[in-house]
Design a protein around this motif. Structure first.
Motif, PDB file in Angstrom:
ATOM      1  N   GLN A  73     -32.623 127.018 -64.137  1.00  0.00           N
ATOM      2  CA  GLN A  73     -31.253 127.493 -64.200  1.00  0.00           C
ATOM      3  C   GLN A  73     -30.311 126.605 -63.398  1.00  0.00           C
ATOM      4  O   GLN A  73     -30.696 126.012 -62.391  1.00  0.00           O
TER       5      GLN A  73
ATOM      6  N   ASN B   4     -25.680 128.398 -66.913  1.00  0.00           N
ATOM      7  CA  ASN B   4     -24.775 129.539 -66.846  1.00  0.00           C
ATOM      8  C   ASN B   4     -23.369 129.102 -66.450  1.00  0.00           C
ATOM      9  O   ASN B   4     -23.177 128.097 -65.767  1.00  0.00           O
TER      10      ASN B   4
ATOM     11  N   GLU C 213     -25.846 126.649 -62.407  1.00  0.00           N
ATOM     12  CA  GLU C 213     -24.609 127.419 -62.490  1.00  0.00           C
ATOM     13  C   GLU C 213     -23.415 126.475 -62.521  1.00  0.00           C
ATOM     14  O   GLU C 213     -23.335 125.526 -61.742  1.00  0.00           O
TER      15      GLU C 213
ATOM     16  N   GLN D 101     -20.668 136.956 -69.012  1.00  0.00           N
ATOM     17  CA  GLN D 101     -21.732 136.022 -68.689  1.00  0.00           C
ATOM     18  C   GLN D 101     -22.550 136.446 -67.471  1.00  0.00           C
ATOM     19  O   GLN D 101     -22.187 136.195 -66.335  1.00  0.00           O
TER      20      GLN D 101
ATOM     21  N   PRO E 276     -26.469 135.879 -66.082  1.00  0.00           N
ATOM     22  CA  PRO E 276     -27.651 135.068 -66.401  1.00  0.00           C
ATOM     23  C   PRO E 276     -28.794 135.937 -66.923  1.00  0.00           C
ATOM     24  O   PRO E 276     -29.069 137.016 -66.396  1.00  0.00           O
TER      25      PRO E 276
ATOM     26  N   GLY F 257     -27.407 130.198 -70.985  1.00  0.00           N
ATOM     27  CA  GLY F 257     -27.976 130.991 -69.914  1.00  0.00           C
ATOM     28  C   GLY F 257     -27.582 132.459 -69.888  1.00  0.00           C
ATOM     29  O   GLY F 257     -28.046 133.197 -69.017  1.00  0.00           O
ATOM     30  N   GLY F 258     -26.727 132.903 -70.811  1.00  0.00           N
ATOM     31  CA  GLY F 258     -26.252 134.280 -70.798  1.00  0.00           C
ATOM     32  C   GLY F 258     -27.049 135.177 -71.716  1.00  0.00           C
ATOM     33  O   GLY F 258     -28.239 134.960 -71.976  1.00  0.00           O
TER      34      GLY F 258
END
Length: 216
Positions: A114, A98, A116, A105, A107, A75-76
């Motif tokens: 997504q 992420n 987290e 990092q 997103p 996700g980065g």
């Protein structure tokens, strides 16, 4: 000032923090359990858009998306951004898992699904559990960690055999040579363990390798 590390959360009287861990597992499963076939793509967060591996990651992810595979990344930025971008541009599911870090990092904007995470080990479970292949594009310690996690789980029969494809022969060959010269030669690993991963460079060949494997 004392740094706070997630691993230090487990102190006497703080078992309630286990509920945070459980919550991350639940969120991850809820996010991913219906994505269908997917491939996890690992690689450096530090790769810029002009780099050949950024462009290759974007191409590989796009080809997978065209074949109906969701693309899972961390996700980065860097390779993760490239893979999410390739999948999104091909109208596929572009998934970013992420991780909260004090640096690096952020997103990327190309993940259309997504989630987290605070704990690396939960995030790695999601990478492994929901993918039918792992594509390793050049990266650093984090990429190596994710790569050897997948290889070890296959080696120890904790997960079923799946393709582990290391992209970039020039980049990875030195590591493979070291594995042969040290691990294999000194009987720290079996010669058959070299069959747990494959070095490939051509994006279409990479995708076809996964498609052929999943036909069996």
């Amino acid at each position: 000032m004392t740094d706070n590390y997630p691993i230090d959360d487990f102190k006497s009287g703080e078992s309630w923090r286990l509920f945070k861990i459980l919550g991350e597992f639940v969120e991850g499963v809820d996010t991913l359990h219906e994505i269908g076939r997917a491939v996890s793509i690992f690689g450096s967060a530090r790769t810029n858009p002009d780099d050949k591996y950024y462009k290759k990651a974007e191409e590989i992810a796009g080809l997978f998306a065209e074949k109906g595979y969701a693309v899972i990344t961390g996700g980065g930025g860097g390779i993760m951004e490239a893979a999410n971008k390739g999948a999104a541009n091909a109208k596929g599911n572009s998934i970013g898992l992420n991780i909260s870090l004090p640096f690096e990092q952020i997103p990327n904007k190309y993940a259309n699904i997504q989630s987290e995470f605070k704990y690396f080990f939960i995030r790695k479970v999601m990478f492994i559990k929901y993918a039918q292949a792992y594509v390793i594009i050049p990266g650093g310690f984090g990429t190596l960690d994710e790569t050897f996690e997948a290889i070890t789980l296959i080696q120890t029969h904790r997960i079923k055999p799946l393709p582990v494809i290391m992209v970039g022969t020039d980049y990875w060959q030195g590591l493979v040579d070291w594995i042969k010269a040290r691990l294999i030669a000194e009987k720290m690993a079996s010669p058959d363990d070299l069959n747990l991963f494959t070095l490939l460079d051509d994006p279409e060949e990479i995708v076809q390798t996964v498609l052929d494997f999943n036909k069996t």
